[in-house]
Design an enzyme around this catalytic site. Structure first.
Site, PDB file in Angstrom:
ATOM      1  N   LYS A  52      83.087   5.431  38.310  1.00  0.00           N
ATOM      2  CA  LYS A  52      84.076   4.804  39.200  1.00  0.00           C
ATOM      3  C   LYS A  52      83.917   5.367  40.602  1.00  0.00           C
ATOM      4  O   LYS A  52      83.593   6.557  40.775  1.00  0.00           O
ATOM      5  CB  LYS A  52      85.477   5.100  38.639  1.00  0.00           C
ATOM      6  CG  LYS A  52      86.625   4.368  39.309  1.00  0.00           C
ATOM      7  CD  LYS A  52      87.934   4.662  38.565  1.00  0.00           C
ATOM      8  CE  LYS A  52      89.121   3.925  39.154  1.00  0.00           C
ATOM      9  NZ  LYS A  52      90.371   4.182  38.368  1.00  0.00           N
ATOM     10  N   SER A 127      92.862   0.040  36.995  1.00  0.00           N
ATOM     11  CA  SER A 127      92.081  -0.023  38.209  1.00  0.00           C
ATOM     12  C   SER A 127      90.578   0.214  38.003  1.00  0.00           C
ATOM     13  O   SER A 127      89.789  -0.068  38.908  1.00  0.00           O
ATOM     14  CB  SER A 127      92.617   1.011  39.202  1.00  0.00           C
ATOM     15  OG  SER A 127      92.439   2.324  38.704  1.00  0.00           O
ATOM     16  N   SER A 151      94.585   2.993  33.647  1.00  0.00           N
ATOM     17  CA  SER A 151      93.424   2.408  34.327  1.00  0.00           C
ATOM     18  C   SER A 151      92.098   2.501  33.601  1.00  0.00           C
ATOM     19  O   SER A 151      91.135   1.866  34.020  1.00  0.00           O
ATOM     20  CB  SER A 151      93.263   3.020  35.719  1.00  0.00           C
ATOM     21  OG  SER A 151      94.174   2.410  36.584  1.00  0.00           O
TER      22      SER A 151
END
Ligand code: GLN
Length: 447
Positions: A52, A127, A151
């Site tokens: 990420k 996310s 997330s």
């Protein structure tokens, strides 16, 4: 392996899962090859991995999905990423995400949304949407995300892969750009329980660079269905209303599979969970408002110049942060301000304690607790972008786990057909603190 991953990434560009590639990947792959040739046994030798874009990797761009960090290049590597590299993995690039990990759909990214590979008109979840899409679409076999309120688990459920949120403190946060420090954890995405075990044995463990890191050496393994015999499974009642039919059916099928393997399944009530969303956002936003104060154009990333320093900081933050991040900084600052602190932040912290205590009580009776990961499968892009409260409510099944610091795993458990399209459904298993291993064994048993 690296070449294969790069060509998959290239072919899947329309999904917008990857925001940057690591220029050093080729050299790193060669260095791994040299280590293998010298006879080193590396558990992840040559495995290509996407992380990420809020996880620092030295020499690569780390944008956190934000314009304010558009030109930022990491001067060091996060502990979690360094451990992967040490084990032979090659970090091929960075995965798309909601801006500063704030969101449930990856639509608040400055890079544009990541698309759900099962139906490109739908969101990836968020996310950590880019990481989930990357694994689901086979760009890399595994990926890292971060989970502050769901997330990792929620995009895993929307994309049909495993997503694990470890016990708070199990995986080092050093080098993870902070959203809400008391809730954030790095976690893996994978296709199999075996891959989760392999990754967690590398990722978990004490790190002196993270003051909240725990001394709990990892011992992850997977097992066969036999080991589910006698497992006490508590179904959280508060998660039973309000799910789509396909989510309910997937939960029931999962419970049937557990019963079939000899587990004891019963319902349990955790009444304080109805306050989880309110308490979560009243803790996450204040922490974010404090953490994001460092992005003032003076030290990190882009700077918009002004006639004096105050104007420069104001313009940098006004233009650099997107609307969701600005909203959260404002609400978070408000909730922390004198006069409102007792009514909001302080009260939310008391609710957090009550929720943690209630979980601890439930684990007196049960080995694991279970809920759907989300009340619905992936929603349509644009469906919730103009309604922040609807977006926050999407996290109803996941946020309480972060408030209590517990480990939880989203297991790809079934499908719901919506408008003729098959969409994945995830089921969430929750374990007592430091029993992350139990979740991976359970997943192995269900496979
Ligand atoms: N959707 C939640 C939020 O926006 C959770 C995000 C996360 O876990 N990073 O805060």
């Amino acid at each position: 392996l690296l070449t294969a991953a790069l060509s998959r990434i290239q072919a899947a560009r329309p999904l917008n899962a990857v925001v940057s590639l690591n220029d050093g990947a080729q050299a790193q792959a060669q260095a791994v090859q040299a280590r293998v040739d010298r006879g080193e046994a590396l558990p992840l030798a040559g495995v290509p991995i996407l992380v990420k874009d809020n996880i620092n990797v030295s020499g690569t761009a780390t944008t956190c999905g934000s314009r304010i960090l558009a030109t930022y290049v990491s001067p060091y590597t996060a502990t979690a990423a360094a451990r992967l590299q040490q084990a032979g993995a090659v970090i091929v690039g960075k995965a798309n995400m909601d801006e500063f990990a704030m969101g449930s759909s990856t639509e608040s990214s400055a890079h544009g949304p990541a698309l759900n590979p099962w139906d490109e008109a739908r969101v990836s979840g968020g996310s950590s949407g880019g990481s989930a899409v990357a694994v689901a679409a086979g760009l890399t076999p595994v990926a890292l995300g971060s989970d502050t309120g769901g997330s990792v688990r929620q995009p895993a459920s929307f994309c049909g892969v495993y997503g694990l949120k470890p016990t708070y403190g199990r995986v080092s946060r050093s080098g993870l750009v902070a959203y809400a420090s008391s809730l954030d954890q790095i976690g893996p995405f994978a296709h199999t329980a075996q891959d989760l075990a392999l990754l967690m044995n590398v990722l978990a463990g004490h790190d002196p660079l993270d003051a909240t890191s725990l001394h709990a050496p990892p011992a992850f393994a997977t097992v066969t269905a036999d080991d589910l015999r006698g497992l006490r499974v508590g179904v959280i009642q508060e998660s039973l209303g309000g799910n789509t039919p396909g989510v309910d059916a997937t939960l029931q099928a999962t419970l049937d599979a557990l019963r079939g393997a000899g587990a004891q399944v019963a319902e349990v009530s955790l009444p304080e969970l109805k306050y989880a969303i309110a308490a979560y956002y009243l803790i996450a936003m204040p922490e974010a408002s404090s953490n994001l104060a460092r992005f003032d154009g003076m030290v990190y990333g882009a700077r918009v110049s002004g006639s004096d320093v105050t104007e420069a900081m104001t313009l940098t933050r006004e233009r650099g942060f997107g609307p969701e991040v600005q909203r959260r900084i404002l609400i978070g600052t408000y909730a922390l301000s004198s006069g409102y602190y007792d009514a909001y932040y302080s009260k939310a912290m008391k609710v957090r304690r009550l929720i943690a205590d209630r979980f601890a009580q439930a684990f007196g009776q049960f080995d694991v607790l279970v809920t759907p990961t989300s009340p619905f499968p992936a929603f349509r892009r644009g469906e919730k972008t103009s309604d922040p409260l609807a977006m926050y409510a999407a996290d109803v099944d996941t946020v309480a786990i972060n408030l209590a610091g517990l480990p939880a795993l989203s297991v790809p458990a079934g499908f719901e057909t919506v408008d003729g399209v098959r969409l994945p459904v995830g089921i969430q298993f929750i374990a007592p603190a430091l029993q992350d291993e139990r979740l991976v064994r359970l997943a192995g048993g269900l496979e």
